[in-house]
Each structure stands twice: as structure tokens, then as C-alpha cells.
Write a protein that holds these residues in place. Structure first.
Motif, PDB file in Angstrom:
ATOM      1  N   PRO A  30       0.820  -1.063  -0.068  1.00 57.51           N
ATOM      2  CA  PRO A  30      -0.084  -0.040  -0.022  1.00 57.51           C
ATOM      3  C   PRO A  30       0.712   1.409  -0.094  1.00 57.51           C
ATOM      4  O   PRO A  30       0.474   2.295  -0.506  1.00 57.51           O
ATOM      5  N   ASN A  31       1.898   1.131   0.602  1.00 56.86           N
ATOM      6  CA  ASN A  31       2.939   2.302   0.622  1.00 56.86           C
ATOM      7  C   ASN A  31       3.781   2.554  -0.639  1.00 56.86           C
ATOM      8  O   ASN A  31       4.102   3.790  -0.628  1.00 56.86           O
ATOM      9  N   VAL A  32       3.825   1.517  -1.442  1.00 57.33           N
ATOM     10  CA  VAL A  32       4.559   1.949  -2.770  1.00 57.33           C
ATOM     11  C   VAL A  32       3.793   1.925  -4.055  1.00 57.33           C
ATOM     12  O   VAL A  32       4.204   2.042  -4.942  1.00 57.33           O
ATOM     13  N   ARG A  33       2.577   1.786  -3.513  1.00 57.21           N
ATOM     14  CA  ARG A  33       1.406   1.716  -4.858  1.00 57.21           C
ATOM     15  C   ARG A  33       1.533   2.871  -5.725  1.00 57.21           C
ATOM     16  O   ARG A  33       1.501   2.722  -6.976  1.00 57.21           O
ATOM     17  N   SER A  34       1.693   4.071  -5.030  1.00 58.32           N
ATOM     18  CA  SER A  34       1.689   5.387  -5.880  1.00 58.32           C
ATOM     19  C   SER A  34       2.561   5.158  -7.120  1.00 58.32           C
ATOM     20  O   SER A  34       2.457   5.540  -7.997  1.00 58.32           O
ATOM     21  N   GLN A  35       3.836   4.890  -6.170  1.00 59.61           N
ATOM     22  CA  GLN A  35       4.813   4.980  -7.089  1.00 59.61           C
ATOM     23  C   GLN A  35       4.955   3.859  -8.367  1.00 59.61           C
ATOM     24  O   GLN A  35       5.289   4.112  -9.521  1.00 59.61           O
ATOM     25  N   LEU A  63       0.398  12.651 -11.377  1.00 58.65           N
ATOM     26  CA  LEU A  63       0.127  11.531 -10.221  1.00 58.65           C
ATOM     27  C   LEU A  63       1.465  11.744  -9.514  1.00 58.65           C
ATOM     28  O   LEU A  63       1.204  11.592  -8.199  1.00 58.65           O
ATOM     29  N   ARG A  64       2.652  12.001  -9.967  1.00 55.16           N
ATOM     30  CA  ARG A  64       3.813  12.067  -8.908  1.00 55.16           C
ATOM     31  C   ARG A  64       3.612  13.090  -8.088  1.00 55.16           C
ATOM     32  O   ARG A  64       3.807  13.186  -6.909  1.00 55.16           O
ATOM     33  N   ASP A  65       3.214  14.203  -8.792  1.00 50.58           N
ATOM     34  CA  ASP A  65       3.243  15.601  -7.871  1.00 50.58           C
ATOM     35  C   ASP A  65       2.273  15.591  -6.859  1.00 50.58           C
ATOM     36  O   ASP A  65       2.148  15.789  -5.851  1.00 50.58           O
ATOM     37  N   THR A  66       1.101  14.652  -6.973  1.00 49.26           N
ATOM     38  CA  THR A  66      -0.092  14.674  -6.180  1.00 49.26           C
ATOM     39  C   THR A  66       0.557  13.742  -5.188  1.00 49.26           C
ATOM     40  O   THR A  66       0.239  14.081  -3.911  1.00 49.26           O
ATOM     41  N   TRP A  67       0.990  12.535  -5.299  1.00 50.46           N
ATOM     42  CA  TRP A  67       1.258  11.728  -4.643  1.00 50.46           C
ATOM     43  C   TRP A  67       2.743  11.895  -3.488  1.00 50.46           C
ATOM     44  O   TRP A  67       2.777  11.357  -2.565  1.00 50.46           O
ATOM     45  N   ASP A  68       3.367  12.559  -4.186  1.00 44.91           N
ATOM     46  CA  ASP A  68       4.769  12.626  -3.715  1.00 44.91           C
ATOM     47  C   ASP A  68       5.282  14.165  -3.823  1.00 44.91           C
ATOM     48  O   ASP A  68       6.006  14.158  -4.843  1.00 44.91           O
ATOM     49  N   PRO A  69       4.772  14.902  -2.712  1.00 46.25           N
ATOM     50  CA  PRO A  69       5.100  16.327  -2.983  1.00 46.25           C
ATOM     51  C   PRO A  69       6.567  16.461  -3.014  1.00 46.25           C
ATOM     52  O   PRO A  69       6.986  17.691  -3.284  1.00 46.25           O
ATOM     53  N   LYS A  70       7.326  15.697  -2.067  1.00 45.66           N
ATOM     54  CA  LYS A  70       8.959  15.853  -2.235  1.00 45.66           C
ATOM     55  C   LYS A  70       9.451  16.096  -3.593  1.00 45.66           C
ATOM     56  O   LYS A  70      10.576  16.585  -3.771  1.00 45.66           O
ATOM     57  N   LEU A  71       9.116  15.305  -4.474  1.00 47.49           N
ATOM     58  CA  LEU A  71       9.642  15.386  -5.830  1.00 47.49           C
ATOM     59  C   LEU A  71       9.194  16.492  -6.872  1.00 47.49           C
ATOM     60  O   LEU A  71       9.871  16.460  -7.888  1.00 47.49           O
ATOM     61  N   THR A  72       8.163  17.246  -6.415  1.00 44.70           N
ATOM     62  CA  THR A  72       8.092  18.200  -7.463  1.00 44.70           C
ATOM     63  C   THR A  72       9.021  19.229  -7.459  1.00 44.70           C
ATOM     64  O   THR A  72      10.151  19.309  -6.760  1.00 44.70           O
ATOM     65  N   ASP A  73       8.948  19.827  -8.658  1.00 47.79           N
ATOM     66  CA  ASP A  73      10.227  20.655  -9.029  1.00 47.79           C
ATOM     67  C   ASP A  73       9.871  22.032  -8.052  1.00 47.79           C
ATOM     68  O   ASP A  73      10.965  22.557  -7.684  1.00 47.79           O
ATOM     69  N   ALA A  74       8.910  22.567  -7.851  1.00 48.22           N
ATOM     70  CA  ALA A  74       8.868  23.635  -7.195  1.00 48.22           C
ATOM     71  C   ALA A  74       8.046  23.968  -6.037  1.00 48.22           C
ATOM     72  O   ALA A  74       7.184  23.039  -6.009  1.00 48.22           O
TER      73      ALA A  74
END
Lengths: 314, 258
Positions: free
Chosen positions: B170-175, B247-258
């Protein structure tokens, strides 16, 4: 540094062994008799038996594996059944266009991509930023051959500035070679430029938010000095990775581009071999190209470690 | 964008204005008009209808590849990441070697071995993209493996399968989903290139790549022939890439550009 290099070289050797093993296994993945498939439906059973003998398919699998590896260590991948010459010779003869094409495409990608990325990062959230990032997504998503066809349509059909297909070797004059390579290199490089722009922007944006850039600003360093000396230097490591990646992606693209522009390079050799199911050539391609890419990766990692000591110590 | 193209692909048979295989020799290579919005091909077949059906094939190939490589990659990545040690070392070394081959080269080599059919294209592309997914999943599993809740689950005697299924996946599903959407995009792109080179599925299988290949000889007389299939392919892949980014931006805010 020495220990790091040694560790990486062992890693490289391990990868090359697995690469060789995969190339070897390829022939044995075919449903049915590889020799019969290579020769096509009209082959007689004597022909098939002879080719089986030549390929060593009759000996047990582990014996085949050992002989294959011993010969591969000497760069001998057997003979192309279509050309009848040694696979290594076929590759050497076609190296020039492919290497030049890749180099030019990487130059195109770097020269357009990095400035675009910097511009987008500095004017963050402006129209320039939005426009260049939209362009970048489209560039990444466009099929390369479609972009290439459009370039042909524009530059050689409409305006007739550049030749659409063909190639002359460097020994017959480098200017003409460059003219023939201009469109292919553009087609191959522009897609990469989009990727490079995206990554440069992301990396620079992160650096610009860091403490040392703020400090530099606070003590009154001029903007262009901040960018050139403080920010860009710290993104150099990321940009290096991107250039390495771009070389690899360009190699991935040479197959389509060389076919489209009729360049007599390695890509066309491999596509032809796949169509004719000329297994020795395909095996050679897997080892040579896989090995080349492993070397590029290694070079990038070593440069990385040289520039950033934290990498080699961890 | 993705919804539009999936919608169009799914409904192709009912919204296509003509039968994509109906010949009409009198209207060969007709330019775009009200009657044929995308023009016609060298047999007078309606290009809009052919593009609709082609998109359907390309999407089906990309979708199946995304799902199979996700499943295979997830299994390999979970095993390597969770058990670690020798399993991890050996499996990841093989994956690394697998990934030094450019996607195109490996796909072509596998097709030479398997034979050029549509099913084999799907198989080959799934094999090509499995290690990439495996790597992402492994990294994600490594990050969550030492969390307290995973340890707790292990401490109360859960079996490894249960720990993986209930606490780690469940924790890696988003990736995994993000990775699958990028795989989808790449698969559509590479499938088109393979077909275009004539080493993919036979030309009877209508896909966007096949249409581009057939349109190539008519580049001068009928530029629309390759314009519309190319635009459709680009549209689809842009959509899939944006979906992945979003999807990446929504689920993993750490990886967003800005």
C-alpha cells in the motif's frame, strides 16, 4: 578514489558477463531450430545441418556457452550468414556514421537544452517557463521518426536546403558529411534537448533555493555571478548525468534515424539483421552496444565521484 | 487528454465514419475535406477511421505492456527489496545488465528470436520494461522496509507475504502506478517505432506506427497521410506523460520541481 575505481570496474565486469550471457541465450529463446529460421523456408535439410554445425548448435549447452564466451572475449562473434564476413568487421566498417551522428545529436541536445532549462528556471513560472516546459513535454512524447519526417518535409521537400537521405564518408570531405548528417542529428537531438531542458530546470530550481545561493545574494554578489559561479557549478553534477543519459537515448534512436535517412551505420546493420534474423550480428550488437553503454555509465559515475567526493566515500 | 484517447479507442467501431478497410479507388489520396476530415490513403480508405482503429491497437499494446511489466517488476522488486542480501545483489545485477541495452535494441533482438507477431511485440516490450519497474519498486520497498509499522507486523508473526501485501505494497502503490503510466507512454512510442521499421507486428495489424510507415512513400503528394497518425500518437503520449507527472506531484510532494 583508487578503491572506488576498482569497485566500479568489478561491477562493470559483472555486468559484461551477464550481458554476454543474455546475448548467448538469445539464440536459444527461439521457438524451433534457429538455423532453420535463419535460412528461411526454402532451405534444404543439408543446409540447415551445415549451419547448425557452423553455429555449434549440436554440442551440449554448457560447451556452447564456454566456446561462445571464449570467442567473444577475443571479439569474435562468428560470421554474418548474410554478408559472409566476420561480425566485428561489419561493425567496424559502419562505426563512423553512427558515432558522428550520436556526437552531433548530443551536441544539438546540450546546446539547445541546457540554455532553455536555465532560462526556464530563472524566469520561473513566467510565460517563457511555461512555454519551454510545454515544448519539453511535447518533445519527449513525439515519435522521433515522425519529427524526422516533418523535418524532411520542411527542409528538403519544401525548401530543398539539405539532402533528405544518403551519406558520404569523412575521407571524401567533411563538409559534405556534415550536410548529410544535419537533419538526422537535428531529428535525434531535439527530442533529447527537451529532456535536458526539463532536468536542468528542475536541478537549477533546487539549487537556487539553497542556503549558499541566498547567502551569496545577501552579501551583494551580482545576479549573473550568482548563477554562473554558485548555482551552475552545483548543478554540474546533475547536468553530467543528463548528458550521459542523453548519449544513451541517442544510441537508442539511431536505429530508426539511420533507416529513415539511409545512413550506412550500425543502426541500419542491426535493423537489417533483425529482419533477416541474422543471429550472430544481433548477438554482436547486444554485446557491443550494451558494453558501450556500460562504459558510458562508468565514465559518468567516475566523473561524478571526481567532482563530488561524497559519492566515492559512501 | 488520456481520457479522450481511451474513449476514442474504445468506441472506435461505433464512431468511425467509414469502415477502415473499405476501398474507394476513385478517392485515392484525397486531401482532408468535410467528407474525410483526415483525408484518404493510397487505397482511398478513410484515414480518420483508420487512425481511430490504429489508436485502439496502440493503446491496447501499451496498456497490456504497462500492466504485465508492472506485475512482473513488482514481484521481482518486492522480493529483492524485502529479502535483501544475496538475492538482492544477484537479482539487481541481472536487472542492471538488462537495462544497459537500449529499449529499441533489446525489443528488436527479442523479436528476432520470437518472430514478428503482435503478441510477441507485447511480450518483448513487457520483458524490456520489467527491470525498470523492478528498480523503482525495490527502491520504494527499501525505504519502507525499516519503518516501525513493518517491524511491528513482523513482530506479531506475520508471514513475509502478508507483511508485503498489508504493509509495504500500500505504501509503494503510488510509485508503481506512476511508473506504469510512463511505461505505457514508452511502450506506445517504441511499438510505433518497431512497426515503422517493419520488425514489429505484420502490417495487417493496424496501429499508429503501421499507418506512419504506409504514409511515408506519399510524403510529398499527401503530407496529411502521416500528419494525422503522428499527431494522434504525440497527443496520446503527451497525455500519458502529463498523467504520470501529475500523479507523481499529487502523491509525492517531495519530488516536485517547485
Amino acid at each position: 578514489m583508487g578503491a572506488y575505481i576498482a569497485r566500479r570496474l568489478i561491477g562493470l565486469a559483472a555486468i559484461l558477463v551477464v550481458v554476454g550471457f543474455m546475448a548467448f541465450l538469445l539464440v536459444h529463446l527461439t521457438p524451433g531450430d534457429p538455423a532453420a529460421i535463419m535460412l528461411g523456408p526454402e532451405a534444404t535439410s543439408q543446409d540447415i545441418a551445415r549451419l547448425r554445425g557452423e553455429l555449434g548448435l549440436d554440442s551440449p549447452l554448457h560447451v556452447q556457452l564456454c566456446t561462445w564466451f571464449l570467442r567473444a572475449l577475443h571479439g569474435d562473434f562468428g560470421k554474418s550468414y548474410y554478408y559472409g564476413t566476420a561480425v566485428s568487421r561489419e561493425f567496424l566498417g559502419r562505426l563512423e556514421p553512427t558515432l558522428l551522428l550520436t556526437a552531433l545529436a548530443v551536441i544539438v541536445a546540450v546546446v539547445t537544452g541546457i540554455p532553455l532549462g536555465i532560462l526556464a528556471a530563472l524566469r520561473h513560472n513566467s510565460i517563457i517557463d511555461q512555454a519551454s516546459m510545454t515544448l519539453a513535454v511535447v518533445g519527449v512524447s513525439m515519435p522521433q521518426f515522425w519529427l524526422a519526417l516533418n523535418l524532411i518535409l520542411l527542409f528538403s521537400v519544401r525548401y530543398g536546403w539539405l539532402p533528405a537521405t544518403g551519406y558520404t564518408f569523412v575521407r571524401d570531405g567533411i563538409c559534405s558529411t556534415l550536410r548529410y548528417l544535419a537533419l538526422p542529428a537535428l531529428a535525434l537531438g531535439l527530442g533529447q534537448a527537451a529532456l535536458i531542458a526539463r532536468m536542468t530546470r528542475a536541478s537549477l530550481l533546487e539549487v537556487m533555493r539553497s542556503d549558499y545561493v541566498r547567502t551569496a545574494r545577501a552579501k551583494g554578489v551580482r545576479q549573473c555571478r550568482v548563477i554562473l559561479l554558485h548555482a551552475l557549478r552545483n548543478t554540474a553534477v546533475d547536468i553530467l548525468t543528463i548528458v550521459g543519459l542523453s548519449i544513451i537515448i541517442c544510441i537508442s534512436g539511431v536505429f530508426v534515424i539511420e533507416i529513415l535517412f539511409s545512413l550506412p551505420g550500425v543502426g541500419r546493420l542491426v535493423v537489417g539483421a533483425v529482419r533477416r534474423r541474422d543471429f550472430p550480428v544481433i548477438q554482436g550488437a547486444l554485446v557491443y552496444i550494451g558494453g558501450f553503454i556500460a562504459l558510458v555509465n562508468l565514465a559518468v559515475d567516475l566523473l561524478y565521484a571526481w567532482m563530488d567526493p561524497r559519492v566515492r566515500l559512501s | 487528454m488520456v481520457l479522450v484517447i481511451i474513449f476514442v479507442g474504445a468506441l472506435a467501431p461505433s464512431i468511425a465514419p467509414y469502415d477502415p478497410d473499405r476501398l474507394n479507388v476513385r478517392e485515392r489520396l484525397a486531401p482532408p475535406s468535410v467528407k474525410h476530415p483526415f483525408g484518404t490513403d493510397h487505397f482511398g480508405r478513410d484515414l480518420l477511421s483508420r487512425v481511430l482503429f490504429g489508436a485502439r491497437t496502440s493503446l491496447a499494446v501499451g496498456g497490456i505492456v504497462a500492466i504485465t511489466s508492472l506485475a512482473a517488476g513488482a514481484v521481482i522488486g518486492c522480493l529483492a527489496g524485502y529479502f535483501g542480501g544475496m538475492t538482492d545483489l544477484i537479482v539487481m545485477r541481472i536487472m542492471d545488465a538488462w537495462m544497459v541495452f537500449p529499449a529499441m535494441l533489446l525489443a528488436m533482438a527479442l523479436l528476432a528470436a520470437f518472430g514478428p507477431t503482435a503478441a510477441n511485440v507485447v511480450l518483448a516490450l513487457s520483458i524490456v520494461y520489467t527491470p525498470r519497474t523492478a528498480r523503482v519498486v525495490r527502491a520504494a520497498v527499501l525505504r519502507t522496509r525499516d519503518e516501525t509499522y513493518v517491524e511491528a507486523a513482523r513482530a506479531i508473526g506475520c508471514s513475509p507475504t502478508r507483511v508485503l501485501r498489508k504493509t509495504i505494497i500500500p505504501n509503494v502503490r503510488s510509485q508503481m502506478v506512476v511508473q506504469a503510466s510512463f511505461t505505457f507512454a514508452y511502450a506506445v512510442l517504441v511499438e510505433a517505432a518497431l512497426t515503422f521499421l517493419g520488425v514489429g507486428a505484420p502490417p495487417e495489424v493496424q496501429s499508429l506506427g503501421a499507418l506512419l510507415d504506409q504514409g511515408r512513400p506519399y510524403l510529398r503528394q499527401a503530407p496529411w497521410y502521416m500528419l494525422f497518425p503522428g499527431l494522434t500518437a504525440t497527443w496520446t503520449i503527451v497525455g500519458l506523460n502529463l498523467l504520470g507527472d501529475g500523479l507523481r506531484d499529487t502523491w509525492d510532494p517531495k519530488l516536485t520541481d517547485a
